[in-house]
Design a protein around this motif. Sequence first.
Motif, PDB file in Angstrom:
ATOM      1  N   UNK A  34       0.793  -1.134  -0.017  1.00 21.64           N
ATOM      2  CA  UNK A  34      -0.108  -0.075   0.008  1.00 21.64           C
ATOM      3  C   UNK A  34       0.693   1.220   0.077  1.00 21.64           C
ATOM      4  N   UNK A  35       1.814   1.123   0.621  1.00 23.72           N
ATOM      5  CA  UNK A  35       2.976   2.315   0.710  1.00 23.72           C
ATOM      6  C   UNK A  35       4.034   2.327  -0.637  1.00 23.72           C
ATOM      7  N   UNK A  36       4.069   1.309  -1.225  1.00 26.18           N
ATOM      8  CA  UNK A  36       5.026   1.254  -2.327  1.00 26.18           C
ATOM      9  C   UNK A  36       5.028   2.498  -3.222  1.00 26.18           C
ATOM     10  N   UNK A  37       6.181   2.943  -3.427  1.00 20.54           N
ATOM     11  CA  UNK A  37       6.271   4.389  -4.200  1.00 20.54           C
ATOM     12  C   UNK A  37       6.786   3.706  -5.727  1.00 20.54           C
ATOM     13  N   UNK A  38       6.028   4.373  -6.935  1.00 18.20           N
ATOM     14  CA  UNK A  38       6.407   3.945  -8.058  1.00 18.20           C
ATOM     15  C   UNK A  38       7.178   4.997  -8.788  1.00 18.20           C
ATOM     16  N   UNK A  45       2.007   4.614 -19.683  1.00 17.08           N
ATOM     17  CA  UNK A  45       2.495   4.932 -18.459  1.00 17.08           C
ATOM     18  C   UNK A  45       2.945   3.581 -17.947  1.00 17.08           C
ATOM     19  N   UNK A  46       4.415   3.471 -17.645  1.00 14.59           N
ATOM     20  CA  UNK A  46       5.134   2.527 -16.962  1.00 14.59           C
ATOM     21  C   UNK A  46       5.849   3.153 -15.724  1.00 14.59           C
ATOM     22  N   UNK A  47       5.888   2.451 -14.949  1.00 11.62           N
ATOM     23  CA  UNK A  47       6.680   3.107 -13.711  1.00 11.62           C
ATOM     24  C   UNK A  47       7.377   1.816 -12.912  1.00 11.62           C
ATOM     25  N   UNK A  91       9.873  -2.381 -15.681  1.00 13.45           N
ATOM     26  CA  UNK A  91       8.820  -1.681 -15.007  1.00 13.45           C
ATOM     27  C   UNK A  91       7.261  -2.372 -15.214  1.00 13.45           C
ATOM     28  N   UNK A  92       6.354  -1.937 -14.304  1.00  8.49           N
ATOM     29  CA  UNK A  92       4.938  -2.328 -14.405  1.00  8.49           C
ATOM     30  C   UNK A  92       4.412  -1.116 -15.549  1.00  8.49           C
ATOM     31  N   UNK A 152      12.310  -2.234  -5.890  1.00  7.14           N
ATOM     32  CA  UNK A 152      13.086  -2.942  -6.908  1.00  7.14           C
ATOM     33  C   UNK A 152      14.260  -2.209  -7.391  1.00  7.14           C
ATOM     34  N   UNK A 153      14.080  -1.160  -7.497  1.00  6.82           N
ATOM     35  CA  UNK A 153      15.398  -0.163  -7.889  1.00  6.82           C
ATOM     36  C   UNK A 153      16.481  -0.143  -6.656  1.00  6.82           C
TER      37      UNK A 153
END
Length: 68
Positions: free
Chosen positions: A6-10, A46-48, A39-40, A53-54
Amino acid sequence: MSTTEATEKFLTRKEVLETVKVGTSTLYRWMEQNRFPRPLKFTAGCVRWKESAVKNWISAQEEMRAVA
């Protein structure tokens, strides 16, 4: 969904490039070679990348340098 998800940043491509300090062609070449997380795709334009992961990739690179 867990709290972590829920708090994952893209990150945008620009943010990833600024973080890893490489050009676009290098980033995409690394992905093609399975040397960098892919990316997703949220929509066609729109890819993030998951920030986690980075960060994990950066940590792995630092560990490999420390061993070498």
